[in-house]
Enzyme design. Structure first.
Site, PDB file in Angstrom:
ATOM      1  N   HIS A 107       0.840  -1.205   0.000  1.00 48.67           N
ATOM      2  CA  HIS A 107       0.000   0.000   0.000  1.00 48.67           C
ATOM      3  C   HIS A 107       0.876   1.257   0.000  1.00 48.67           C
ATOM      4  O   HIS A 107       0.619   2.208  -0.743  1.00 48.67           O
ATOM      5  CB  HIS A 107      -0.872   0.066   1.269  1.00 48.67           C
ATOM      6  CG  HIS A 107      -1.913  -1.012   1.395  1.00 48.67           C
ATOM      7  ND1 HIS A 107      -2.053  -1.775   2.525  1.00 48.67           N
ATOM      8  CD2 HIS A 107      -2.890  -1.427   0.549  1.00 48.67           C
ATOM      9  CE1 HIS A 107      -3.071  -2.606   2.384  1.00 48.67           C
ATOM     10  NE2 HIS A 107      -3.597  -2.421   1.185  1.00 48.67           N
ATOM     11  N   LYS A 156     -15.725  -7.230   5.995  1.00 43.65           N
ATOM     12  CA  LYS A 156     -14.585  -8.018   6.473  1.00 43.65           C
ATOM     13  C   LYS A 156     -14.440  -7.867   7.990  1.00 43.65           C
ATOM     14  O   LYS A 156     -14.644  -6.775   8.524  1.00 43.65           O
ATOM     15  CB  LYS A 156     -13.296  -7.533   5.815  1.00 43.65           C
ATOM     16  CG  LYS A 156     -13.273  -7.724   4.314  1.00 43.65           C
ATOM     17  CD  LYS A 156     -11.954  -7.244   3.737  1.00 43.65           C
ATOM     18  CE  LYS A 156     -11.933  -7.418   2.224  1.00 43.65           C
ATOM     19  NZ  LYS A 156     -10.725  -6.863   1.620  1.00 43.65           N
ATOM     20  N   ARG A 179      -2.217  -6.165  -8.173  1.00 42.29           N
ATOM     21  CA  ARG A 179      -1.109  -7.090  -7.936  1.00 42.29           C
ATOM     22  C   ARG A 179      -0.992  -8.107  -9.067  1.00 42.29           C
ATOM     23  O   ARG A 179      -0.069  -8.064  -9.847  1.00 42.29           O
ATOM     24  CB  ARG A 179      -1.281  -7.812  -6.596  1.00 42.29           C
ATOM     25  CG  ARG A 179      -0.870  -6.967  -5.421  1.00 42.29           C
ATOM     26  CD  ARG A 179      -1.431  -7.480  -4.146  1.00 42.29           C
ATOM     27  NE  ARG A 179      -2.879  -7.392  -4.144  1.00 42.29           N
ATOM     28  CZ  ARG A 179      -3.634  -7.581  -3.099  1.00 42.29           C
ATOM     29  NH1 ARG A 179      -3.089  -7.928  -1.959  1.00 42.29           N
ATOM     30  NH2 ARG A 179      -4.936  -7.445  -3.165  1.00 42.29           N
ATOM     31  N   SER A 193      -2.761  -7.709   3.076  1.00 40.89           N
ATOM     32  CA  SER A 193      -3.013  -7.544   4.513  1.00 40.89           C
ATOM     33  C   SER A 193      -3.447  -8.870   5.128  1.00 40.89           C
ATOM     34  O   SER A 193      -3.042  -9.207   6.245  1.00 40.89           O
ATOM     35  CB  SER A 193      -4.116  -6.500   4.740  1.00 40.89           C
ATOM     36  OG  SER A 193      -3.719  -5.250   4.252  1.00 40.89           O
TER      37      SER A 193
HETATM   38  P1  ADP Z   1      -9.881  -3.800  -0.177  1.00 40.62           P
HETATM   39  O1  ADP Z   1     -10.634  -4.424   0.952  1.00 40.62           O
HETATM   40  O2  ADP Z   1     -10.593  -2.635  -0.796  1.00 40.62           O
HETATM   41  O3  ADP Z   1      -9.347  -4.760  -1.200  1.00 40.62           O
HETATM   42  P2  ADP Z   1      -7.149  -3.506   0.718  1.00 40.62           P
HETATM   43  O4  ADP Z   1      -6.675  -2.718   1.897  1.00 40.62           O
HETATM   44  O5  ADP Z   1      -6.914  -4.963   0.735  1.00 40.62           O
HETATM   45  O6  ADP Z   1      -8.657  -3.114   0.583  1.00 40.62           O
HETATM   46  O7  ADP Z   1      -6.495  -2.917  -0.611  1.00 40.62           O
HETATM   47  C1  ADP Z   1      -6.655  -1.575  -0.999  1.00 40.62           C
HETATM   48  C2  ADP Z   1      -6.058  -1.385  -2.380  1.00 40.62           C
HETATM   49  O8  ADP Z   1      -4.653  -1.615  -2.323  1.00 40.62           O
HETATM   50  C3  ADP Z   1      -6.589  -2.341  -3.444  1.00 40.62           C
HETATM   51  O9  ADP Z   1      -6.644  -1.643  -4.672  1.00 40.62           O
HETATM   52  C4  ADP Z   1      -5.536  -3.415  -3.511  1.00 40.62           C
HETATM   53  O10 ADP Z   1      -5.516  -4.031  -4.782  1.00 40.62           O
HETATM   54  C5  ADP Z   1      -4.285  -2.589  -3.279  1.00 40.62           C
HETATM   55  N1  ADP Z   1      -3.194  -3.390  -2.756  1.00 40.62           N
HETATM   56  C6  ADP Z   1      -3.206  -4.238  -1.707  1.00 40.62           C
HETATM   57  N2  ADP Z   1      -1.994  -4.821  -1.525  1.00 40.62           N
HETATM   58  C7  ADP Z   1      -1.179  -4.312  -2.486  1.00 40.62           C
HETATM   59  C8  ADP Z   1       0.177  -4.532  -2.861  1.00 40.62           C
HETATM   60  N3  ADP Z   1       0.950  -5.404  -2.225  1.00 40.62           N
HETATM   61  N4  ADP Z   1       0.661  -3.834  -3.914  1.00 40.62           N
HETATM   62  C9  ADP Z   1      -0.144  -2.978  -4.580  1.00 40.62           C
HETATM   63  N5  ADP Z   1      -1.427  -2.751  -4.307  1.00 40.62           N
HETATM   64  C10 ADP Z   1      -1.952  -3.404  -3.269  1.00 40.62           C
END
Ligand code: ADP
Length: 163
Positions: A18, A42, A91, A129
């Site tokens: 992130h 979630k 990703r 995450s």
């Molecule tokens: P959500 O519940 O909306 O998927 P996340 O916190 O998991 O929330 O992810 C928020 C955003 O960050 C999403 O667009 C996700 O694809 C992106 N994201 C999560 N992990 C990574 C990573 N390792 N590299 C790039 N983008 C990421």
């Protein structure tokens, strides 16, 4: 006119993946708001306010980046902030189908705002995450995936949960 982008997500917790997306997007927009979802289906380890505080701490170095909580529809928050762009990280191809559907739905709900995808940096492709939480729960070392401060609070939280 200044361009505002929002980067919505759960951020439970914020990872180096992130943070990498934020560091690369910050120079592209006048204002970037990391939008932490308060109401999510979630089950989260950290409360919405904790997720906001942790992300704000990790991202404090960026002058044009702020972290805010939103409850309810992301499009309502985007409108309230007059955002023109919704930023999402991609990703792998496995992210694509869901993200494509979400972008289409958001465009329908809010035609004035478009989605921009940034591909993850190669070294962060495998970080999520949920995996970070799982590894930490099982006693694994997450220091390659999150900021040291996040490792500290996540480890503390999980130790407390086991007691
Ligand atoms: P959500 O519940 O909306 O998927 P996340 O916190 O998991 O929330 O992810 C928020 C955003 O960050 C999403 O667009 C996700 O694809 C992106 N994201 C999560 N992990 C990574 C990573 N390792 N590299 C790039 N983008 C990421």
């Amino acid at each position: 006119m200044a361009t505002t982008a929002i980067y919505p997500g759960t951020f439970d917790p914020i990872t180096l993946g992130h943070a990498d997306i934020v560091s690369r997007a910050a120079p592209l927009f006048d204002r970037l708001i990391v939008a932490v979802a308060g109401s999510t289906s979630k089950k989260t380890v950290f409360s919405a306010d904790e997720r906001v505080a942790l992300a704000a701490e990790i991202l404090a170095e960026y002058d044009n980046v702020s972290v805010k909580r939103f409850d309810g529809l992301m499009v309502d928050f985007a409108r309230q902030e007059q955002a023109k762009v919704v930023l999402r990280g991609l990703r792998a191809v496995t992210d694509f189908e869901y993200e494509f559907q979400l972008a289409g739905m958001n465009r329908k709900l809010m035609p004035e705002c478009d989605t921009v995808f940034l591909p993850t940096s190669e070294k962060y492709t495998y970080i999520s995450s949920s995996l970070v939480r799982e590894i930490a729960t099982l006693g694994g070392d997450i220091s390659d995936f999150v900021h040291p401060r996040i490792k500290q609070v996540l480890d503390e939280r999980l130790v407390r949960a086991k007691k």
